[in-house]
Design an enzyme around this catalytic site. Structure first.
Site, PDB file in Angstrom:
ATOM      1  N   ASP A   6       0.831  -1.207   0.000  1.00 59.00           N
ATOM      2  CA  ASP A   6       0.000   0.000   0.000  1.00 59.00           C
ATOM      3  C   ASP A   6       0.867   1.259   0.000  1.00 59.00           C
ATOM      4  O   ASP A   6       1.855   1.337   0.734  1.00 59.00           O
ATOM      5  CB  ASP A   6      -0.869   0.060   1.254  1.00 59.00           C
ATOM      6  CG  ASP A   6      -1.819  -1.113   1.404  1.00 59.00           C
ATOM      7  OD1 ASP A   6      -1.460  -2.227   1.009  1.00 59.00           O
ATOM      8  OD2 ASP A   6      -2.913  -0.913   1.952  1.00 59.00           O
ATOM      9  N   ASP A  54      -3.927  -0.193  -3.567  1.00 60.00           N
ATOM     10  CA  ASP A  54      -4.146   0.912  -2.636  1.00 60.00           C
ATOM     11  C   ASP A  54      -3.194   2.078  -2.924  1.00 60.00           C
ATOM     12  O   ASP A  54      -2.337   2.446  -2.120  1.00 60.00           O
ATOM     13  CB  ASP A  54      -4.028   0.459  -1.176  1.00 60.00           C
ATOM     14  CG  ASP A  54      -5.338  -0.127  -0.658  1.00 60.00           C
ATOM     15  OD1 ASP A  54      -6.237  -0.417  -1.473  1.00 60.00           O
ATOM     16  OD2 ASP A  54      -5.466  -0.301   0.565  1.00 60.00           O
ATOM     17  N   HIS A  98      -3.627  -8.079  -3.119  1.00 64.06           N
ATOM     18  CA  HIS A  98      -3.790  -7.074  -2.084  1.00 64.06           C
ATOM     19  C   HIS A  98      -4.237  -7.682  -0.760  1.00 64.06           C
ATOM     20  O   HIS A  98      -3.628  -7.438   0.285  1.00 64.06           O
ATOM     21  CB  HIS A  98      -4.786  -6.010  -2.529  1.00 64.06           C
ATOM     22  CG  HIS A  98      -4.931  -4.911  -1.530  1.00 64.06           C
ATOM     23  ND1 HIS A  98      -3.936  -3.981  -1.321  1.00 64.06           N
ATOM     24  CD2 HIS A  98      -5.916  -4.604  -0.642  1.00 64.06           C
ATOM     25  CE1 HIS A  98      -4.309  -3.149  -0.360  1.00 64.06           C
ATOM     26  NE2 HIS A  98      -5.505  -3.506   0.058  1.00 64.06           N
ATOM     27  N   ASP A 149      -6.460   7.402  -1.635  1.00 69.60           N
ATOM     28  CA  ASP A 149      -7.163   7.559  -0.355  1.00 69.60           C
ATOM     29  C   ASP A 149      -6.208   7.854   0.792  1.00 69.60           C
ATOM     30  O   ASP A 149      -5.084   7.372   0.849  1.00 69.60           O
ATOM     31  CB  ASP A 149      -8.027   6.343  -0.001  1.00 69.60           C
ATOM     32  CG  ASP A 149      -9.347   6.325  -0.747  1.00 69.60           C
ATOM     33  OD1 ASP A 149      -9.761   7.397  -1.244  1.00 69.60           O
ATOM     34  OD2 ASP A 149      -9.975   5.248  -0.836  1.00 69.60           O
ATOM     35  N   ARG A 150      -6.721   8.637   1.722  1.00 72.77           N
ATOM     36  CA  ARG A 150      -6.057   9.038   2.963  1.00 72.77           C
ATOM     37  C   ARG A 150      -4.913  10.022   2.743  1.00 72.77           C
ATOM     38  O   ARG A 150      -4.859  11.056   3.381  1.00 72.77           O
ATOM     39  CB  ARG A 150      -5.583   7.814   3.752  1.00 72.77           C
ATOM     40  CG  ARG A 150      -6.725   6.942   4.269  1.00 72.77           C
ATOM     41  CD  ARG A 150      -6.237   6.086   5.442  1.00 72.77           C
ATOM     42  NE  ARG A 150      -7.331   5.318   6.010  1.00 72.77           N
ATOM     43  CZ  ARG A 150      -7.616   4.065   5.705  1.00 72.77           C
ATOM     44  NH1 ARG A 150      -6.875   3.438   4.805  1.00 72.77           N
ATOM     45  NH2 ARG A 150      -8.610   3.438   6.275  1.00 72.77           N
ATOM     46  N   HIS A 165      -1.034   4.599  -0.620  1.00 73.25           N
ATOM     47  CA  HIS A 165      -2.057   5.531  -0.122  1.00 73.25           C
ATOM     48  C   HIS A 165      -1.752   7.015  -0.343  1.00 73.25           C
ATOM     49  O   HIS A 165      -1.780   7.809   0.590  1.00 73.25           O
ATOM     50  CB  HIS A 165      -2.309   5.268   1.356  1.00 73.25           C
ATOM     51  CG  HIS A 165      -3.214   4.095   1.604  1.00 73.25           C
ATOM     52  ND1 HIS A 165      -4.530   4.073   1.183  1.00 73.25           N
ATOM     53  CD2 HIS A 165      -2.995   2.911   2.211  1.00 73.25           C
ATOM     54  CE1 HIS A 165      -5.079   2.913   1.526  1.00 73.25           C
ATOM     55  NE2 HIS A 165      -4.167   2.188   2.142  1.00 73.25           N
ATOM     56  N   HIS A 175      -2.639  -4.650   2.467  1.00 72.56           N
ATOM     57  CA  HIS A 175      -3.986  -4.429   3.009  1.00 72.56           C
ATOM     58  C   HIS A 175      -4.047  -3.995   4.471  1.00 72.56           C
ATOM     59  O   HIS A 175      -5.053  -3.443   4.890  1.00 72.56           O
ATOM     60  CB  HIS A 175      -4.814  -5.714   2.799  1.00 72.56           C
ATOM     61  CG  HIS A 175      -6.285  -5.580   3.013  1.00 72.56           C
ATOM     62  ND1 HIS A 175      -7.003  -4.467   2.675  1.00 72.56           N
ATOM     63  CD2 HIS A 175      -7.182  -6.456   3.528  1.00 72.56           C
ATOM     64  CE1 HIS A 175      -8.284  -4.669   2.958  1.00 72.56           C
ATOM     65  NE2 HIS A 175      -8.416  -5.855   3.485  1.00 72.56           N
ATOM     66  N   ASN A 214      -8.287  -2.776  -2.401  1.00 67.38           N
ATOM     67  CA  ASN A 214      -9.685  -2.543  -2.041  1.00 67.38           C
ATOM     68  C   ASN A 214     -10.059  -1.065  -2.125  1.00 67.38           C
ATOM     69  O   ASN A 214     -11.229  -0.722  -2.308  1.00 67.38           O
ATOM     70  CB  ASN A 214      -9.984  -3.080  -0.637  1.00 67.38           C
ATOM     71  CG  ASN A 214      -9.243  -2.337   0.461  1.00 67.38           C
ATOM     72  OD1 ASN A 214      -8.014  -2.285   0.463  1.00 67.38           O
ATOM     73  ND2 ASN A 214      -9.968  -1.756   1.401  1.00 67.38           N
ATOM     74  N   HIS A 215      -9.079  -0.161  -2.045  1.00 69.31           N
ATOM     75  CA  HIS A 215      -9.386   1.266  -2.143  1.00 69.31           C
ATOM     76  C   HIS A 215      -9.561   1.735  -3.580  1.00 69.31           C
ATOM     77  O   HIS A 215     -10.024   2.871  -3.792  1.00 69.31           O
ATOM     78  CB  HIS A 215      -8.312   2.096  -1.430  1.00 69.31           C
ATOM     79  CG  HIS A 215      -8.551   2.174   0.042  1.00 69.31           C
ATOM     80  ND1 HIS A 215      -9.186   3.233   0.642  1.00 69.31           N
ATOM     81  CD2 HIS A 215      -8.261   1.299   1.033  1.00 69.31           C
ATOM     82  CE1 HIS A 215      -9.271   3.017   1.948  1.00 69.31           C
ATOM     83  NE2 HIS A 215      -8.708   1.847   2.205  1.00 69.31           N
ATOM     84  N   ARG A 228     -14.697  -7.072   8.676  1.00 67.35           N
ATOM     85  CA  ARG A 228     -14.784  -6.172   7.524  1.00 67.35           C
ATOM     86  C   ARG A 228     -16.130  -6.275   6.820  1.00 67.35           C
ATOM     87  O   ARG A 228     -16.506  -5.370   6.077  1.00 67.35           O
ATOM     88  CB  ARG A 228     -13.664  -6.463   6.534  1.00 67.35           C
ATOM     89  CG  ARG A 228     -12.254  -6.188   7.081  1.00 67.35           C
ATOM     90  CD  ARG A 228     -11.246  -6.228   5.956  1.00 67.35           C
ATOM     91  NE  ARG A 228      -9.858  -6.152   6.392  1.00 67.35           N
ATOM     92  CZ  ARG A 228      -9.163  -5.014   6.507  1.00 67.35           C
ATOM     93  NH1 ARG A 228      -9.754  -3.865   6.269  1.00 67.35           N
ATOM     94  NH2 ARG A 228      -7.896  -5.041   6.874  1.00 67.35           N
TER      95      ARG A 228
END
Length: 457
Positions: A134, A163, A247, A166-167, A136, A353, A195-196, A326
């Protein structure tokens, strides 16, 4: 940080007249240069003082070069420190964005659900494979990682485990930079889905608002194009026939039962039974047939494999069960890792993840201080969680930050199944930025998802 950087920054783009100063109301977005400690003084001066040639234009012949991609990287870095987010169209016009995303999407959509990196794709005795977890939206850490590991090349492959957005405050720039590398070297750079990379997550964790803030009245168009590109990202990779990367992790088998065909029909009707009482691991044949082109992988119905691959987590408890924390995906234990490795003749699973925020809520599993954990050690091999975003999350509600390192893995010949871990610290200081989501109210570890709002397609 690692002190042995394998690749130096390229020469800067030609200088141009400095753009007009942004209004004082945007001063919060400015800060001093963000340069890794490995940079030479000339590289620091280049990043600090040179003004790149903007706007970036698409090559006349439509063919990207290494200079174009590295100039894009340097320009994004410069813009993050010198311009407000709303000025990004002056750096990368929508027309250039469209060409880049369209070109990349055509490549990605043609790739299988599980890409194979082996001698048929150029993997040889002098090759190295860099696996990344990830990131991000932490652009500056991604730039450092690329320089530290060495840029993609004829003998240097990259597999990114998803990923990208995001964030972090620079998810769009991060994703576009990696798409540029993919277009430049489609057989050396592999971008998997996280997943993002979904409509639901990007609407909650900042990416949608980031795009709208940066591209204004063209923001909805840019966001839709990104979502379409997300749908094309492959789900997994197999490296040298010995290493599986994805992921989230493993996936279930979707039981198939034939039923009586209706009169006059030439083929049997097939019933899929994903909700059978006993879960079992799926096969690569099943993975290859899954429908990945969905904005949000479903948590119910017949197309469960994409959700499993993107959302599942390991456990120290044996067995295979629904991931109730989740609300989507699976939990799998060491016995399932052993079964998966043995059945598929693999030695290693590398998944991502889970960052430090998620891991502090997972008793029995290691923390993410070093950017990786070895979660299962079984007879046939190992399961590793890899996280490449240091000092994550960028915006943290608690007073004490995690201050985790990021990490990447290098796999080397002849077997490519012995992981060489490279941990690194976050680039400091980060350029000042405002968050694009309410990080104080939004949960950190993707738990307790509002599944009803996830649109299946």
């Amino acid at each position: 940080m690692l002190s042995d950087s394998s690749a130096a920054l390229p020469s800067s783009a030609p200088e141009a007249a400095a753009p007009p100063q942004p209004p004082s109301s945007d001063e919060d977005f400015f800060s001093s240069a963000s340069v890794p400690s490995t940079s030479s003084s000339s590289e620091e001066e280049k990043l600090n003082n040179s003004t790149p040639s903007i706007p970036i234009s698409w090559p006349q012949d439509g063919i990207l070069t290494l200079d174009w991609v590295t100039d894009l990287m340097l320009t994004f870095d410069w813009a993050s420190r010198n311009l407000p987010p709303s000025d990004l169209p002056t750096v990368l016009p929508v027309e250039v964005f469209d060409r880049l995303v369209l070109t990349a999407s055509k490549i990605l959509h043609k790739e299988p659900n599980c890409v194979r990196i082996d001698d048929g794709s150029g993997l040889g005795p002098d090759s190295r494979v860099v696996v990344v977890g990830d990131v991000h939206g932490q652009l500056h850490d991604v730039v450092f990682l690329l320089r530290d590991a060495g840029f993609p090349g004829e003998d240097r492959f990259f597999v990114f485990n998803g990923d990208y957005v995001d964030r972090g405050a620079w998810g769009l720039e991060t994703f576009l930079l990696l798409l540029a590398w993919k277009v430049l070297m489609p057989q050396r750079v592999y971008l998997l889905r996280g997943n993002h990379e979904s409509k639901y997550c990007t609407s909650v964790y900042g990416f949608e608002k980031e795009v709208l803030a940066k591209y204004g009245d063209k923001g909805k168009h840019v966001y839709r194009k990104c979502l379409g590109c997300f749908e094309g990202l492959p789900l997994a990779s197999i490296i040298a026939g010995r290493v599986y990367t994805a992921h989230g992790g493993v996936f279930r088998s979707i039981a198939v039962t034939p039923s009586k065909r209706a009169k006059g029909k030439k083929s049997r009707r097939i019933n899929l039974n994903p909700d059978i009482a006993t879960l079992s691991l799926g096969s690569f044949e099943e993975l290859s047939k899954a429908r990945r082109s969905v904005l949000d992988p479903p948590w119910e119905g017949s197309n469960l494999i994409p959700g499993d691959v993107l959302w599942s987590d390991p456990s120290m408890k044996n067995g295979l069960s629904p991931n109730k924390e989740r609300g989507i995906g699976l939990l799998w234990g060491p016995d399932m890792t052993e079964e998966f490795l043995r059945k598929c003749n693999l030695k290693l699973i590398i998944r991502s993840h889970e960052g430090p925020d998620a891991r502090e809520k997972r008793p029995g599993l290691g923390g993410m201080d070093a950017g990786y954990t070895i979660d299962h050690v079984v007879e046939s091999g190992k399961l590793i969680t890899l996280f490449s975003a240091p000092d994550y999350p960028q915006f943290q509600a608690t007073e004490d930050r995690y201050r985790n390192k990021g990490a990447y893995i290098i796999l080397e010949p002849p077997d490519f199944n012995t992981p060489n871990f490279h941990s690194f610290d976050a680039v400091t200081p980060r350029p000042k930025a405002n968050p694009f989501y309410d990080f104080e109210d939004v949960i950190d570890s993707d738990e307790e998802l509002d599944l009803a709002s996830m649109v299946t397609s």
